[in-house]
Design an enzyme around this catalytic site. Structure first.
Site, PDB file in Angstrom:
ATOM      1  N   ASP A   1       0.822  -1.224   0.000  1.00  0.00           N
ATOM      2  CA  ASP A   1       0.000   0.000   0.000  1.00  0.00           C
ATOM      3  C   ASP A   1       0.853   1.270   0.000  1.00  0.00           C
ATOM      4  OD1 ASP A   1      -2.113  -1.698   0.176  1.00  0.00           O
ATOM      5  OD2 ASP A   1      -2.486  -1.386   2.319  1.00  0.00           O
TER       6      ASP A   1
HETATM    7  P1  NAP Z   1       0.840  -3.948   3.108  1.00  0.00           P
HETATM    8  O1  NAP Z   1       0.232  -3.001   2.159  1.00  0.00           O
HETATM    9  O2  NAP Z   1      -0.006  -4.542   4.160  1.00  0.00           O
HETATM   10  O3  NAP Z   1       1.510  -5.108   2.209  1.00  0.00           O
HETATM   11  C1  NAP Z   1       2.315  -6.080   2.753  1.00  0.00           C
HETATM   12  C2  NAP Z   1       2.747  -7.005   1.630  1.00  0.00           C
HETATM   13  O4  NAP Z   1       3.732  -7.864   2.178  1.00  0.00           O
HETATM   14  C3  NAP Z   1       1.634  -7.880   1.109  1.00  0.00           C
HETATM   15  O5  NAP Z   1       1.192  -7.446  -0.154  1.00  0.00           O
HETATM   16  C4  NAP Z   1       2.236  -9.300   1.068  1.00  0.00           C
HETATM   17  O6  NAP Z   1       2.180  -9.801  -0.262  1.00  0.00           O
HETATM   18  C5  NAP Z   1       3.679  -9.091   1.510  1.00  0.00           C
HETATM   19  N1  NAP Z   1       4.121 -10.108   2.456  1.00  0.00           N
HETATM   20  C6  NAP Z   1       3.461 -10.612   3.515  1.00  0.00           C
HETATM   21  N2  NAP Z   1       4.192 -11.536   4.143  1.00  0.00           N
HETATM   22  C7  NAP Z   1       5.357 -11.612   3.471  1.00  0.00           C
HETATM   23  C8  NAP Z   1       6.524 -12.394   3.623  1.00  0.00           C
HETATM   24  N3  NAP Z   1       6.653 -13.296   4.606  1.00  0.00           N
HETATM   25  N4  NAP Z   1       7.543 -12.220   2.737  1.00  0.00           N
HETATM   26  C9  NAP Z   1       7.432 -11.344   1.724  1.00  0.00           C
HETATM   27  N5  NAP Z   1       6.337 -10.568   1.538  1.00  0.00           N
HETATM   28  C10 NAP Z   1       5.321 -10.708   2.394  1.00  0.00           C
HETATM   29  O7  NAP Z   1       2.099  -3.308   3.847  1.00  0.00           O
HETATM   30  P2  NAP Z   1       2.637  -1.814   3.850  1.00  0.00           P
HETATM   31  O8  NAP Z   1       3.010  -1.386   2.469  1.00  0.00           O
HETATM   32  O9  NAP Z   1       3.645  -1.770   4.933  1.00  0.00           O
HETATM   33  O10 NAP Z   1       1.388  -0.932   4.240  1.00  0.00           O
HETATM   34  C11 NAP Z   1       0.854  -0.922   5.545  1.00  0.00           C
HETATM   35  C12 NAP Z   1      -0.662  -0.960   5.485  1.00  0.00           C
HETATM   36  O11 NAP Z   1      -1.160  -1.277   6.794  1.00  0.00           O
HETATM   37  C13 NAP Z   1      -1.256   0.363   5.096  1.00  0.00           C
HETATM   38  O12 NAP Z   1      -2.440   0.185   4.374  1.00  0.00           O
HETATM   39  C14 NAP Z   1      -1.547   0.983   6.451  1.00  0.00           C
HETATM   40  O13 NAP Z   1      -2.537   1.983   6.431  1.00  0.00           O
HETATM   41  C15 NAP Z   1      -2.039  -0.229   7.213  1.00  0.00           C
HETATM   42  N6  NAP Z   1      -1.937  -0.064   8.693  1.00  0.00           N
HETATM   43  C16 NAP Z   1      -0.833   0.520   9.219  1.00  0.00           C
HETATM   44  C17 NAP Z   1      -0.763   0.736  10.579  1.00  0.00           C
HETATM   45  C18 NAP Z   1       0.420   1.474  11.161  1.00  0.00           C
HETATM   46  O14 NAP Z   1       0.269   2.120  12.187  1.00  0.00           O
HETATM   47  N7  NAP Z   1       1.589   1.388  10.548  1.00  0.00           N
HETATM   48  C19 NAP Z   1      -1.808   0.297  11.427  1.00  0.00           C
HETATM   49  C20 NAP Z   1      -2.918  -0.349  10.840  1.00  0.00           C
HETATM   50  C21 NAP Z   1      -2.968  -0.523   9.457  1.00  0.00           C
HETATM   51  P3  NAP Z   1       2.243 -11.382  -0.526  1.00  0.00           P
HETATM   52  O15 NAP Z   1       1.089 -11.950   0.207  1.00  0.00           O
HETATM   53  O16 NAP Z   1       2.145 -11.514  -2.009  1.00  0.00           O
HETATM   54  O17 NAP Z   1       3.552 -11.849   0.001  1.00  0.00           O
END
Ligand code: NAP
Length: 470
Positions: A397
């Site tokens: 994301d």
């Molecule tokens: P993300 O959008 O959640 O994407 C994580 C990606 O990691 C997934 O597409 C997944 O794809 C891949 N993944 C998962 N396990 C893996 C592994 N073992 N090895 C390799 N890849 C792996 O992560 P992000 O870009 O960090 O974004 C964070 C999101 O969480 C945002 O939407 C944010 O708003 C939300 N959020 C953040 C917080 C905060 O405070 N930081 C709190 C709540 C929500 P595959 O399945 O294809 O591997």
């Protein structure tokens, strides 16, 4: 000369609260840096232990009596049981489940404050009705909202989006406020007031649920920090009810820190605070987002190693997948081998990467990555055009260009790390799995992008092995 109303125990109690307050502030200050955060926790914890011990031993009620022995024993037993449960939980829970655990703890703080306020409503010696009612409302919203946040972070509860939610939430917020005001009107009489207090108790619980349910996409971090600050405010209200300075100060510190974090998160996510309070913000549903088709291009470990090793500037963009794979140590090793070969390596840190504020900073600090190498999003973005390779490790994301150019996307408006500006993009993830916002990502179909599929830890291990052998 000693004043006639001077009491040594009261003076010691006040002094201990002052000392506890100083320890809280030192702890908070230390928490602001990853290297000293662990020590900060201990300092603040020591302040809390001091405040609890002196309260148990020296606190006197209006009649001048200290806490009865049997009550003190119950309190100590409950604290001991809570400590054991907390200790076991904290040891058992995986690092990736920490955000859920923090939400759960937050919920327990809200519940405790809400229940204390409910019990103390109308009790003799409790003079502030407004503070008590706010304690009930804020504590309950923090409790039920945090439990929903816990369920969402844990993947047990899905977003519940509907255009009417905004209006329902606005109505619930007004109803909660109206109840607080009505209960305070003396003319309604104590019996009706008591019934309305129970109604307020239930309504605020329901509002907490409704206000977090629709929040999805990339907006959860804002809500989590807002709930955190509400728990602090609720604890401060409970402190006012008991006229306990340590509790007031502890609550205010949590409330203020949470509020600052909420404002920073709002800014980072380009959202307004009012939208958060009313809930149901963040645009359309994930299903409303455009689906994409295109060509996915893969890269082999050896080609990726050559590309990285012969680059001048590499920027690593970590995300939730790095946390999930526990790949921070091997990531730091990749950085070391590349740096030893003359490559400039930096990390681009998105404010909401992972699942809790500061998630990436904590993980990379644990892996001893020097803090100067971590560059905040707004500082690295202007330079992304000069980067030879952007290596995206388990992020999705936070690099999704839909945030910039797709108004129907639930993450539209959120600033992203401009990985798409880099000359080459390598994406390390297991497959085509979506991120937290559950939407497609154009970046994976970009001409400059090469996918390196696999578990982040294993892929990085292979890369490090390959580069070392070059
Ligand atoms: P993300 O959008 O959640 O994407 C994580 C990606 O990691 C997934 O597409 C997944 O794809 C891949 N993944 C998962 N396990 C893996 C592994 N073992 N090895 C390799 N890849 C792996 O992560 P992000 O870009 O960090 O974004 C964070 C999101 O969480 C945002 O939407 C944010 O708003 C939300 N959020 C953040 C917080 C905060 O405070 N930081 C709190 C709540 C929500 P595959 O399945 O294809 O591997």
């Amino acid at each position: 000369m000693v004043r006639p109303d001077f009491s040594l125990s009261a003076a010691i109690l006040d002094l201990s609260y002052l000392l506890a307050a100083i320890l809280f502030v030192i702890g908070l200050k230390k928490l602001s840096k990853p290297e000293s955060a662990r020590a900060g926790n201990l300092w603040a914890g020591a302040g809390m232990v001091l405040a609890m011990i002196t309260t148990l031993l020296l606190h006197k009620n209006a009649q001048g009596n200290t806490i009865p022995l049997q009550n003190a024993i119950v309190v100590v037993l409950v604290i001991a049981a809570g400590t054991v449960v907390g200790w076991v939980l904290a040891r058992k829970v995986q690092m990736t489940a920490m955000p859920q655990m923090v939400s759960f703890y937050n919920a327990t703080g809200g519940a405790a404050s809400g229940l204390v306020a409910l019990m103390e409503y109308g009790s003799p010696g409790n003079s502030s009705i407004l503070v008590t009612l706010l304690g009930i409302a804020v504590g309950n919203i923090a409790f039920s909202g945090s439990m929903i946040a816990y369920g969402k972070l844990d993947g047990r509860i899905r977003d519940w989006l509907s255009p009417v939610m905004k209006y329902i939430n606005l109505f619930m917020l007004l109803l909660t406020t109206a109840l607080v005001i009505i209960i305070m009107i003396p003319a309604i009489g104590p019996d009706l007031a008591q019934i309305l207090v129970y109604v307020l108790f239930v309504i605020s619980l329901v509002y907490g649920i409704l206000f977090v349910m629709p929040i999805g996409g990339a907006d959860m971090p804002v809500v989590i920090s807002l709930l955190n600050s509400l728990t602090g405010v609720a604890a401060a209200m409970a402190g006012f009810i008991y006229d306990n300075q340590a509790m007031i100060l502890g609550g205010i510190l949590v409330g203020a820190a949470g509020t600052v974090l909420t404002i920073l998160m709002c800014r980072a996510m380009n959202r307004s605070l009012l939208n958060v309070i009313v809930g149901a913000f963040g645009g359309e549903s994930a299903e409303g987002a455009k689906s994409i088709s295109g060509v996915i291009r893969e890269i082999s470990v050896s080609d990726a190693s050559i590309l990285l090793n012969y680059s001048q500037k590499v920027v690593i963009i970590p995300g939730y997948g790095m946390a999930s794979a526990q790949a921070q140590h091997i990531c730091s090793e990749l950085d070391n081998v590349l740096s030893a070969n003359g490559v400039e390596v930096k990390y681009a840190i998105h404010p909401v990467a992972g699942r809790m504020p500061g998630h990436m900073n904590v993980l990379l600090a644990e892996a001893h990555v020097p803090y100067e190498k971590l560059v905040e999003m707004e500082h690295i973005n202007p330079d992304m055009g000069n980067v030879d390779v952007a290596v995206i490790i388990g992020a999705n994301d936070v690099v999704n260009p839909a945030a910039l150019d797709e108004p129907s996307s639930p993450i539209y408006g959120m600033p992203i790390i401009l990985a798409n500006k880099a000359k080459n993009i390598i994406v390390i993830k297991r497959g085509m799995g979506k991120g937290y916002a559950a939407i497609e990502n154009h970046l994976f179909y970009n001409e400059k992008t090469r996918m390196l599929f696999g578990n982040a830890k294993e892929v990085l291990q292979k890369l490090v092995g390959e580069i070392k052998g070059m």
